[in-house]
Motif scaffolding. Structure first.
Motif, short mmCIF file in Angstrom:
data_model
loop_
_atom_site.label_atom_id
_atom_site.label_comp_id
_atom_site.label_asym_id
_atom_site.label_seq_id
_atom_site.Cartn_x
_atom_site.Cartn_y
_atom_site.Cartn_z
N VAL A 49 5.17 18.04 -5.99
CA VAL A 49 4.92 16.61 -5.85
C VAL A 49 5.79 16.07 -4.71
O VAL A 49 7.02 16.26 -4.71
N SER A 50 5.16 15.43 -3.75
CA SER A 50 5.87 14.89 -2.59
C SER A 50 5.50 13.43 -2.40
O SER A 50 4.44 12.98 -2.86
N TYR A 51 6.38 12.71 -1.71
CA TYR A 51 6.07 11.32 -1.39
C TYR A 51 4.97 11.28 -0.33
O TYR A 51 4.96 12.08 0.61
N TYR A 52 4.06 10.32 -0.49
CA TYR A 52 2.96 10.15 0.44
C TYR A 52 3.35 9.08 1.46
O TYR A 52 3.42 7.89 1.13
N THR A 53 3.62 9.50 2.68
CA THR A 53 4.07 8.58 3.73
C THR A 53 3.27 8.82 5.01
O THR A 53 3.76 9.44 5.96
N PRO A 54 2.03 8.35 5.04
CA PRO A 54 1.17 8.62 6.21
C PRO A 54 1.68 8.00 7.50
O PRO A 54 1.31 8.45 8.59
N ARG A 55 2.55 6.99 7.43
CA ARG A 55 3.11 6.38 8.64
C ARG A 55 4.36 7.11 9.09
O ARG A 55 4.99 6.72 10.07
N GLY A 56 4.75 8.17 8.36
CA GLY A 56 5.95 8.91 8.69
C GLY A 56 7.04 8.70 7.64
O GLY A 56 7.09 7.66 6.99
N ARG A 57 7.87 9.70 7.49
CA ARG A 57 8.98 9.60 6.53
C ARG A 57 9.91 8.47 6.93
O ARG A 57 10.20 8.29 8.11
N PHE A 58 10.38 7.70 5.95
CA PHE A 58 11.28 6.59 6.26
C PHE A 58 12.57 6.70 5.45
O PHE A 58 12.74 7.62 4.64
N VAL A 59 13.48 5.77 5.69
CA VAL A 59 14.81 5.80 5.10
C VAL A 59 14.74 5.97 3.58
O VAL A 59 13.97 5.28 2.90
N HIS A 60 15.53 6.91 3.06
CA HIS A 60 15.67 7.26 1.65
C HIS A 60 14.53 8.12 1.11
O HIS A 60 14.52 8.44 -0.08
N SER B 108 0.81 -1.21 0.00
CA SER B 108 0.00 0.00 0.00
C SER B 108 0.85 1.27 0.00
O SER B 108 0.33 2.36 -0.24
N TRP B 109 2.14 1.13 0.25
CA TRP B 109 3.03 2.29 0.22
C TRP B 109 3.42 2.68 -1.21
O TRP B 109 3.95 3.77 -1.42
N PHE B 110 3.17 1.80 -2.17
CA PHE B 110 3.75 1.96 -3.51
C PHE B 110 2.70 2.04 -4.61
O PHE B 110 1.59 1.53 -4.48
N ASP B 111 3.12 2.68 -5.70
CA ASP B 111 2.31 2.73 -6.92
C ASP B 111 2.67 1.49 -7.73
O ASP B 111 3.83 1.33 -8.14
N PRO B 112 1.72 0.59 -7.99
CA PRO B 112 2.05 -0.65 -8.70
C PRO B 112 2.54 -0.43 -10.13
O PRO B 112 3.22 -1.29 -10.68
N GLU B 113 2.22 0.70 -10.73
CA GLU B 113 2.66 0.96 -12.11
C GLU B 113 4.11 1.46 -12.15
O GLU B 113 4.90 1.00 -12.96
N THR B 114 4.46 2.38 -11.28
CA THR B 114 5.81 2.93 -11.27
C THR B 114 6.74 2.15 -10.35
O THR B 114 7.96 2.27 -10.45
N GLU B 115 6.16 1.37 -9.43
CA GLU B 115 6.91 0.64 -8.40
C GLU B 115 7.71 1.60 -7.51
O GLU B 115 8.71 1.22 -6.92
N ASP B 116 7.25 2.86 -7.46
CA ASP B 116 7.87 3.86 -6.59
C ASP B 116 6.89 4.18 -5.46
O ASP B 116 5.70 3.83 -5.54
N VAL B 117 7.39 4.85 -4.44
CA VAL B 117 6.52 5.25 -3.34
C VAL B 117 5.44 6.19 -3.86
O VAL B 117 5.68 7.00 -4.76
N LEU B 118 4.23 6.06 -3.32
CA LEU B 118 3.12 6.91 -3.75
C LEU B 118 3.44 8.39 -3.56
O LEU B 118 4.18 8.76 -2.64
N THR B 119 2.91 9.21 -4.42
CA THR B 119 3.14 10.65 -4.35
C THR B 119 1.81 11.40 -4.31
O THR B 119 0.75 10.84 -4.61
N PHE B 120 1.88 12.66 -3.93
CA PHE B 120 0.71 13.53 -3.96
C PHE B 120 1.18 14.96 -4.22
O PHE B 120 2.37 15.27 -4.05
N VAL B 121 0.28 15.81 -4.64
CA VAL B 121 0.61 17.22 -4.87
C VAL B 121 0.28 17.99 -3.59
O VAL B 121 -0.88 18.01 -3.14
N HIS B 122 1.30 18.61 -3.01
CA HIS B 122 1.10 19.33 -1.75
C HIS B 122 0.18 20.51 -1.98
O HIS B 122 0.40 21.32 -2.91
N PRO B 123 -0.88 20.66 -1.18
CA PRO B 123 -1.87 21.71 -1.43
C PRO B 123 -1.34 23.13 -1.26
O PRO B 123 -1.90 24.08 -1.82
#
Length: 216
Positions: free
Chosen positions: A79-90, A59-74
Motif C-alpha cells: 500500500v502506497s500513497y497516491y500522489t499523481p502530482r509528485g511526492r510532497f513533504v511528509h 482530491s488528494w485525500f480520502d474523506p473518510e480517513t482524512e489521510d492522503v489517498l492510497t493504492f496497492v502497488h501492482p
C-alpha cells in the motif's frame, strides 16, 4: 462563541498563493502552510504544494480517513500513497531509504497548528446599503457567518458600521444569527434553475444610522 471557527470564501484562500504566504483548503479545512514552506525551503518536495497554492486539494485525500489517498502497488502489492502530482513533504519514499526520517508525527495534513479556519460550504452575495450616504457595497460572504462576522467583513468600507442598525425588509437583524436565520433567503439555486441572473436579485441589507440624539 470562543470555539467558533472562522469561515473563509474560496476567493480569500486564493489570495494567499505565494511561497511567502501560502494557504490551501482541503476537506473543508483552511490551512496556512507558510511555516511549513519556510521550514522546508529549497526542498523539491515542496513543488506539488506550491503548485496548488491558494487552491483546494481535497482530491488528494480520502474523506473518510482524512489521510492522503492510497493504492496497492501492482508490482510490490504494498500500500502506497497516491500522489499523481509528485511526492510532497511528509510523504515517505516508495522504498527503504537511509536518509528518510520515519518518525514524522503528525504529518502536516493532520497537524492542527496549520488550521486557520473552515472553507465555506456555500458563499452568497449581498448588497450592503448605507441609507445615510446611499453608498452600496457588494460583499461575498459565507452562509455560515453571523451578521456580526459579516459586519467585520464590511468594516474596511465603513469603519463606523457598528453605529448602524442592520435591517432587511424593514426588520432589524439579529447580529448573532446567520442571514438564513434572519429570514434573508438564498435563492441562488432557484434562480439558476429558472436561468435568471443571480446578480439581479442580490438581497439588500440596509444600514440605518443610530442617532443617539433622537428620542423615542
Amino acid at each position: 462563541m470562543p470555539n467558533r471557527p472562522r469561515f473563509f470564501t474560496p476567493a480569500q484562500v486564493a489570495a494567499h498563493n505565494t511561497a511567502a504566504d501560502l494557504w490551501v483548503s482541503f476537506l473543508g479545512k483552511v490551512c496556512d502552510l507558510t511555516p511549513l514552506v519556510k521550514q522546508h525551503e529549497g526542498d523539491v518536495l515542496l513543488l506539488p504544494i506550491m503548485e496548488f497554492a491558494g487552491k483546494d486539494i481535497s482530491s488528494w485525500f480520502d474523506p473518510e480517513t482524512e489521510d492522503v489517498l492510497t493504492f496497492v502497488h501492482p508490482l510490490t502489492d504494498c500500500v502506497s500513497y497516491y500522489t499523481p502530482r509528485g511526492r510532497f513533504v511528509h510523504i515517505p519514499p516508495a522504498g527503504p531509504r537511509s536518509d528518510w526520517a520515519s518518525d514524522i508525527e503528525p504529518a502536516w495534513w493532520k497537524d492542527r497548528c496549520y488550521e486557520v479556519g473552515r472553507l465555506s460550504a456555500k458563499t452568497r452575495w449581498i448588497r450592503v446599503i448605507n441609507t445615510l450616504t446611499s453608498q452600496e457595497q457588494r460583499l461575498e460572504v459565507c452562509s455560515e457567518e453571523t451578521l456580526a462576522e459579516i459586519l467585520e467583513r464590511y468594516l474596511p468600507y465603513n469603519s463606523h458600521a457598528c453605529s448602524y442598525t442592520w435591517k432587511h425588509n424593514g426588520a432589524s437583524l439579529d447580529m448573532s444569527k446567520t442571514l438564513s436565520e434572519n429570514n434573508v433567503p438564498d435563492d441562488d439555486f432557484k434562480l439558476q434553475k429558472l436561468r435568471l441572473d443571480c446578480d439581479l436579485f442580490t438581497p439588500a441589507i440596509l444600514l440605518h444610522f443610530n442617532d443617539d440624539l433622537t428620542e423615542g
